[in-house]
Scaffold this active site. Structure first.
Site, short mmCIF file in Angstrom:
data_model
loop_
_atom_site.label_atom_id
_atom_site.label_comp_id
_atom_site.label_asym_id
_atom_site.label_seq_id
_atom_site.Cartn_x
_atom_site.Cartn_y
_atom_site.Cartn_z
N ASN A 7 0.77 -9.80 13.55
CA ASN A 7 1.33 -8.85 12.45
C ASN A 7 2.19 -7.98 13.22
O ASN A 7 1.84 -7.00 13.92
CB ASN A 7 -0.14 -8.30 12.09
CG ASN A 7 0.20 -7.13 10.76
OD1 ASN A 7 1.59 -6.76 10.37
ND2 ASN A 7 -0.89 -6.55 10.29
N ARG A 220 1.22 8.68 0.26
CA ARG A 220 2.03 8.03 -0.88
C ARG A 220 1.64 8.39 -2.23
O ARG A 220 0.31 8.82 -2.22
CB ARG A 220 2.27 6.43 -0.93
CG ARG A 220 3.13 6.00 0.12
CD ARG A 220 2.90 4.60 0.19
NE ARG A 220 2.19 4.12 1.49
CZ ARG A 220 1.80 2.68 1.65
NH1 ARG A 220 1.92 1.92 0.94
NH2 ARG A 220 1.06 2.59 2.87
N MET A 258 -8.71 10.52 5.35
CA MET A 258 -9.65 10.82 4.53
C MET A 258 -10.92 11.51 5.26
O MET A 258 -11.59 12.38 4.48
CB MET A 258 -10.14 9.66 3.59
CG MET A 258 -11.15 9.59 2.83
SD MET A 258 -10.78 10.96 1.51
CE MET A 258 -10.26 9.87 0.27
N GLY A 305 -10.78 0.65 5.10
CA GLY A 305 -11.18 1.83 5.82
C GLY A 305 -12.23 2.75 5.01
O GLY A 305 -13.24 3.18 5.09
N GLY A 307 -12.91 2.61 1.51
CA GLY A 307 -13.96 1.71 0.69
C GLY A 307 -14.90 1.27 1.48
O GLY A 307 -16.28 1.54 0.82
N GLU A 356 -8.09 -9.40 7.00
CA GLU A 356 -6.74 -9.90 6.45
C GLU A 356 -6.44 -11.11 7.52
O GLU A 356 -6.17 -12.03 7.32
CB GLU A 356 -5.74 -8.94 6.68
CG GLU A 356 -5.89 -8.19 5.30
CD GLU A 356 -5.23 -6.77 4.97
OE1 GLU A 356 -5.61 -5.92 5.80
OE2 GLU A 356 -4.29 -6.75 4.45
P1 ADP Z 1 -4.86 0.52 7.12
O1 ADP Z 1 -4.57 0.53 5.75
O2 ADP Z 1 -3.83 1.07 8.15
O3 ADP Z 1 -5.22 -0.99 7.65
P2 ADP Z 1 -7.67 1.30 7.26
O4 ADP Z 1 -8.11 0.28 6.25
O5 ADP Z 1 -8.43 1.22 8.42
O6 ADP Z 1 -6.16 1.48 7.45
O7 ADP Z 1 -8.16 2.84 6.60
C1 ADP Z 1 -7.78 3.94 7.32
C2 ADP Z 1 -8.08 4.91 6.13
O8 ADP Z 1 -9.73 5.01 6.40
C3 ADP Z 1 -8.02 6.50 6.83
O9 ADP Z 1 -7.60 7.06 5.76
C4 ADP Z 1 -9.34 7.02 7.47
O10 ADP Z 1 -9.43 8.37 7.26
C5 ADP Z 1 -10.36 6.28 6.48
N1 ADP Z 1 -11.69 6.31 7.22
C6 ADP Z 1 -11.76 5.82 8.36
N2 ADP Z 1 -13.31 5.89 8.59
C7 ADP Z 1 -13.81 6.66 7.57
C8 ADP Z 1 -14.92 6.99 7.34
N3 ADP Z 1 -15.83 7.18 8.12
N4 ADP Z 1 -15.05 8.00 6.31
C9 ADP Z 1 -13.98 8.04 5.36
N5 ADP Z 1 -12.66 7.65 5.56
C10 ADP Z 1 -12.75 6.87 6.74
#
Ligand code: ADP
Length: 373
Positions: A7, A220, A258, A305, A307, A356
């Site tokens: 990636n 965004r 988040m 993340g 979800g 992914e």
């Molecule tokens: P990317 O889209 O860069 O692959 P991720 O799927 O890892 O990112 O998601 C990143 C998001 O997940 C960030 O906004 C982060 O704050 C959120 N995140 C990670 N851990 C938690 C958690 N325990 N509770 C809430 N949000 C989380």
């Protein structure tokens, strides 16, 4: 089959090595092209090779069976993964204006790998491919048709590899073939998108011509009145920068992570509470809209993340949807279970960890196995 998944971003290179679908190595090389960092993608790939060599998982790239590349934009040409050749690279170059942040780096990764290991087959797996099944009614915008013909302005959708992966995982959980399922999948990461899946195929998704449309994201804006950027540009404000990098959660409460938003909302900070409400209200709107499009929904899937990790976001996103048959079991939601809907709920709600790169490895392997038959 040993498959290396790459990636390649503009300043980073993520790699994961799979053997027969099992991960045996991974890493990230950052600050490519930056001062004090790694010179270029060539150097980054050599570092990756050295690291995997030192770990004893790969003697050299020449011992790979294939390389699978994540490519963000495949335009209308690619509805499936494709083996890399000169023609494919030309198409990707033509698509650069549609994905200026992503495709150049993806192309760089492909070209560099070709130089280092020219004999190893390479496969491009596209973020847009899964959504190429959308009908015209979903992918056309109500703007002059000639703009579609001339500039290819249409909805493409992104995160397709993730939506496709969680669909298959949901099908396993339900014990039914994906082709028999209607699903609403919610990829909530830094970028976020919703997808309406009918009979296993994407029929609508919230991201559009670019990954800016749809849900509220970290930085965004998602859906807004299209007049707003024109108005801002007229005021001398760089709308592209504001809407991509300074909007979303960050624009509303100053934080794009988040975790921070949830913490501040919990502590009673008004802006963070409002940001969280706007974020989850938008998700509810999309679930409702997609339920209307699909007619029957078998499951709603939360992934990425936010979800996967935030019970609060899932709870707020499903609040008030009982009329659609979508109802959370609050205990299951907070204890980290995969199935979090109430026992009697007609619509299952799942939390599924996306992967992914594993999906790219699987699709790469499948394509090359088919080609060998
Ligand atoms: P990317 O889209 O860069 O692959 P991720 O799927 O890892 O990112 O998601 C990143 C998001 O997940 C960030 O906004 C982060 O704050 C959120 N995140 C990670 N851990 C938690 C958690 N325990 N509770 C809430 N949000 C989380």
């Amino acid at each position: 089959m040993k498959v290396l998944v790459l990636n390649a971003g503009s300043s980073s290179l993520k790699y994961r090595l799979f053997d027969a679908g099992r991960e045996i190595g991974s890493g990230v090389i950052e600050r490519i092209g930056e001062q004090g960092g790694v010179k270029d993608h060539m150097e980054a790939l050599k570092i990756a090779q050295d690291r995997m060599g030192a770990d004893g998982v790969l003697s050299s790239f020449d011992s790979l069976d294939a390389v699978g590349h994540r490519v963000v934009h495949g335009g209308e040409k690619f509805t499936q993964p494709a083996v890399v050749d000169d023609e494919l690279i030309d198409v990707l170059k033509k698509l650069v204006p549609l994905a200026p942040l992503h495709n150049p780096a993806n192309i760089e990764g492909i070209l560099t790998m070709r130089k280092i290991a020219p004999k190893i087959p390479q496969v491009a797996v596209f973020d847009t491919a899964f959504h190429q099944s959308m009908p015209k009614e979903s992918f056309l915008y109500a703007i002059p048709l000639e703009l579609y013909d001339r500039y290819a302005i249409r909805r493409y959708g992104f995160h397709g590899t993730s939506h496709s992966y969680v669909c298959k995982e949901a099908a396993k959980l339900l014990g039914r073939p994906p082709e028999s399922l209607n699903l609403i999948t919610l990829h909530l990461g830094n970028g976020a998108s919703a997808c309406a899946v009918e009979s296993g195929r994407s029929i609508d998704t919230s991201m559009g011509f670019t990954p800016l449309e749809g849900l509220v994201m970290g930085t965004r804006c998602g859906d807004i009145d299209p007049q707003i950027p024109l108005f801002l540009n007229g005021k001398g404000v760089d709308a592209e920068e504001v809407l991509n990098r300074r909007s979303g959660l960050k624009g509303l409460c100053g934080h794009n992570d988040m975790r921070e938003v949830l913490k501040l909302a919990d502590e009673g900070f008004a802006d963070a509470k409002t940001a969280l409400s706007i974020y989850t209200r938008r998700i509810r709107k999309y679930i409702g809209a997609y339920a209307a499009l699909l007619g029957r929904v078998d499951a709603v899937v939360f992934t990425a993340g936010i979800g996967e990790k935030s019970p609060k976001v899932r709870e707020l996103s499903c609040r008030g949807l009982e009329g659609f048959g979508i109802e959370l079991d609050s205990t299951k939601n907070s204890t980290g279970e995969v199935e979090i809907s109430i026992e009697s709920g007609p619509v299952k709600i799942f939390v599924i960890k996306t992967d992914e790169e594993l999906e790219i490895a699987r699709q790469t392997e499948a394509l090359l196995s088919d080609a060998r038959l």
